[in-house]
Design a protein around this motif. Structure first.
Motif, short mmCIF file in Angstrom:
data_model
loop_
_atom_site.label_atom_id
_atom_site.label_comp_id
_atom_site.label_asym_id
_atom_site.label_seq_id
_atom_site.Cartn_x
_atom_site.Cartn_y
_atom_site.Cartn_z
N UNK A 125 3.09 -6.46 -12.32
CA UNK A 125 2.09 -5.83 -11.46
C UNK A 125 2.60 -5.57 -10.05
N UNK A 126 3.62 -6.28 -9.60
CA UNK A 126 4.19 -5.97 -8.29
C UNK A 126 4.83 -4.59 -8.31
N UNK A 132 2.22 2.73 -7.78
CA UNK A 132 0.96 3.45 -7.89
C UNK A 132 -0.02 3.16 -6.76
N UNK A 133 0.32 2.23 -5.88
CA UNK A 133 -0.57 1.93 -4.77
C UNK A 133 -1.58 0.85 -5.12
N UNK A 227 -5.30 -15.05 -4.60
CA UNK A 227 -4.29 -14.48 -3.71
C UNK A 227 -3.62 -13.27 -4.36
N UNK A 228 -3.43 -13.33 -5.67
CA UNK A 228 -2.86 -12.19 -6.40
C UNK A 228 -3.78 -10.99 -6.32
N UNK A 229 -5.07 -11.21 -6.53
CA UNK A 229 -6.04 -10.10 -6.44
C UNK A 229 -6.04 -9.50 -5.03
N UNK A 230 -5.98 -10.37 -4.02
CA UNK A 230 -5.93 -9.86 -2.64
C UNK A 230 -4.70 -8.97 -2.44
N UNK A 231 -3.55 -9.42 -2.89
CA UNK A 231 -2.31 -8.64 -2.74
C UNK A 231 -2.46 -7.27 -3.39
N UNK A 232 -3.02 -7.23 -4.60
CA UNK A 232 -3.14 -5.97 -5.33
C UNK A 232 -4.20 -5.06 -4.72
N UNK A 233 -5.24 -5.65 -4.11
CA UNK A 233 -6.28 -4.84 -3.46
C UNK A 233 -5.83 -4.28 -2.11
N UNK A 234 -5.04 -5.08 -1.39
CA UNK A 234 -4.68 -4.72 -0.01
C UNK A 234 -3.29 -4.12 0.13
N UNK A 235 -2.39 -4.47 -0.79
CA UNK A 235 -0.99 -4.07 -0.64
C UNK A 235 -0.23 -4.97 0.31
#
Length: 625
Positions: A125-126, A132-133, A227-235
């Protein structure tokens, strides 16, 4: 091709037949005369990972993890060795799960330990984030559902992953999520050594108790998931915030998002990201309850001309979170049939609910019937293994269809409660089902981004419609049965020819997920609600936008149109219901009383009664006049 296994080498791939690495002159080997390393996938100070081929299985791809630490410090080396072996044991223990890699072998050769595991064909996912943003809220919800189901099994086996992060989550080619790296040998290059012991985890993702005390609980994995969800939501990598704020960043994570999230998802992330583990969710089941308590869009109202409810009995009882919006006159003299789910109590009568996950392991569907002034439980249908998200009754009142998060649709004999058959074909949970006015076609929308059409009589799949790029959440069929409207997290509405499956057009106007659809009884107007706080009215024939209704101050979750086609009702996260003149778009009035978002609406067939269900666990019955 063959790859050098010297951990100090840059591991070039050389043609078959070569005996020595051209870079380091170390002999090239095939492990156990079976596993042929072909390419280095990287690694750190405690070893490397290689793509390999299993020559005993027609060169099937696999992954070799090599343990070759470059440190001599005894305690650290011993701990690393234990963790490497622990990873093999965990994979052996958990590898029966289809979304966890399978252990193929664990052995020692040439004074090094090797672990061979299943190759997962996909992208972590990284990399997906980089290519893809940032992820949409819909995508995060789907990810949470998948990962939580995996973690539930992991935790039941008394295993704590301890290193959940985007790099350790792979999306396979079939769209399924796979959780990898159940050992810490690779992650030890990024850990902190303290006087109290060895702390395991990745900076930014690991919670306080792991980094400070070396302790881990199920709640620790849940923090890492947040924390993973935050990273994917915010970049934004949480480590970047941790460097300057420590764990203080979890209190203001919203300000770093490029696009706001719903109140419900925000509350879930708030609880996942609590600094103190005692304040977090303590189990996966608790998170799933709240995640599946999010608004589930009920099937829109089909024409109700054949349904007769006496004026004195026109009030409708419906449960929060995805009301059944279809009523049918039955042969056994009951005037109202309600199919409900997620356990609430209403006027002393227990009504089972189909949305709040985990309250009832069988995820029952209950038939609540009323005769004269009595309301009572008629029958409970069990069979689904996950929440039931949507229901539809055939026009003749004989068949009930139920769509579930277990990826199946079940057809039931409504009079006897017997299961007729189970329909399978979707690869993700099913959000919505609808039946055509002629009773011949069943339609289902799923998180797998597809819509499926089924022959209701025999249960065979007719065709699959593709066009949405995100989860399909709501369906509506025109009164003449010719047009199917579908909405999605991708912010669009698709119109289809129901008979042929051809895509007619795409309606674009909303700037966020489209949550609900309703078609007027004359088949001329389509109403759509969205998380962008608006309602759009469309000409169903031409696809032209008629007008936008903008008076809600928060996302609009549900819409319903009165049987005479004059009134539109909308329910919102601003805790209000608004009534609109469908013809002019003028707001008639605002109804207040709910203390949480209004998740679903239904209007009685005589048009005199509106019912609303809310996250505040109440149902309110209103006189429209």
């Amino acid at each position: 091709m063959l790859c050098c296994l010297n951990p100090a080498c840059h591991n070039p791939s050389v043609p078959d037949g070569e005996k020595y690495c051209p870079n380091c002159n170390v002999p090239l080997v095939i492990l156990r005369n079976r596993y042929r390393p072909v390419k280095s996938l990287g690694g750190g100070g405690f070893g490397k990972t290689y793509l390999a081929e299993d020559t005993d299985k027609l060169n099937e791809k696999c992954v070799i993890k090599q343990f070759a630490p470059q440190v001599q410090e005894t305690a650290a080396l011993q701990k690393a060795t234990e963790l490497f072996e622990q990873e093999a044991r965990r994979l052996q223990q958990l590898g029966e799960h289809p979304q966890i890699p399978t252990l193929l072998a664990y052995f020692q050769e040439d004074s090094r330990l090797y672990l061979v595991q299943q190759f997962i064909d996909g992208q972590n996912l990284l990399k997906e984030l980089q290519q893809q943003g940032t992820f949409s809220e819909g995508k995060i919800r789907d990810l949470l559902q998948d990962l939580l189901n995996i973690l539930q099994v992991v935790h039941q086996q008394k295993v704590i992953h301890r290193d959940i992060k985007p790099e350790n989550i792979i999306q396979r080619g079939d769209g399924k999520i796979v959780l990898i790296d159940f050992g810490a040998s690779k992650q030890l290059t990024k850990t902190v050594m303290t006087a109290q012991g060895t702390t395991i985890g990745s900076f930014g993702y690991a919670p306080l108790e792991q980094m400070q005390d070396g302790e881990a609980y199920p709640a620790s994995d849940l923090y890492s998931l947040g924390a993973t969800c935050f990273h994917l939501l915010s970049g934004i990598h949480p480590w970047q915030l941790w460097k300057s704020q420590g764990y203080g960043w979890v209190r203001n994570w919203r300000q770093h998002l490029q696009q706001a999230v719903s109140e419900e998802l925000g509350q879930i992330l708030d609880k996942l990201l609590q600094e103190e583990y005692q304040q977090r969710y303590q189990s996966v089941g608790e998170v799933l309850q709240d995640l599946n308590f999010q608004p589930v869009i009920a099937t829109p109202v089909l024409p109700l001309a054949s349904t007769v409810i006496p004026q004195s009995r026109a009030s409708i009882l419906l449960a929060p979170q995805g009301f059944l919006k279809k009523l049918s006159k039955q042969n056994f003299n009951f005037r109202k049939i309600l199919l409900l789910g997620a356990a609430i109590t209403l006027v002393g009568t227990q009504i089972y609910g189909y949305v709040r996950y985990g309250l009832f392991p069988t995820n029952p569907i209950s038939i609540i019937a009323s005769k004269d002034s009595d309301v009572f439980l008629k029958r409970t249908l069990t069979g689904h293994s996950s929440p039931v998200n949507s229901l539809a009754i055939s026009p003749d009142g004989n068949t009930l269809a139920s769509g579930s998060s277990d990826k199946t649709i079940k057809l039931w004999n409504l009079a006897t409660g017997e299961e007729i058959r189970t329909l399978t074909g979707h690869s993700h949970r099913i959000h919505s089902v609808a039946i055509s006015p002629d009773g011949k076609t069943l339609v289902s929308g799923s998180s797998d981004k597809t819509i499926k059409l089924w022959n209701l009589a025999i249960g065979e799949e007719i065709r699959t419609l593709t066009g949405h790029s995100e989860s399909v959440d709501s369906l509506a069929i025109s009164p003449d049965g010719k047009i199917l409207a579908t909405s999605s997290y991708d912010n669009t509405i698709e119109l289809w020819n129901l008979a042929t499956g051809e895509q007619i057009r795409t309606l674009i106007g909303h700037s966020d997920s489209v949550s609900s659809l309703a078609i007027s009884p004359d088949g001329k107007t389509l109403a759509s609600s969205s998380w962008d706080n608006t309602i759009e009215l469309w000409n169903l024939t031409t696809g032209e936008e008629i007008r936008t209704l903008t008076d809600h101050s928060n996302r609009v979750i549900s819409v319903a149109i009165s049987p005479d086609g004059k009134t539109l009702a909308s329910g919102s996260a601003d805790k209000t219901i608004k009534l609109w003149n469908l013809g002019t778009g003028e707001e008639i009035r605002t109804l207040t009383g709910h203390s949480s978002p209004v998740d679903s609406l239904a209007i009685s067939p005589d048009g005199k009664t509106l019912t609303s269900g809310s996250g505040d666990f109440t149902i309110k019955i209103w006189r429209l006049k």
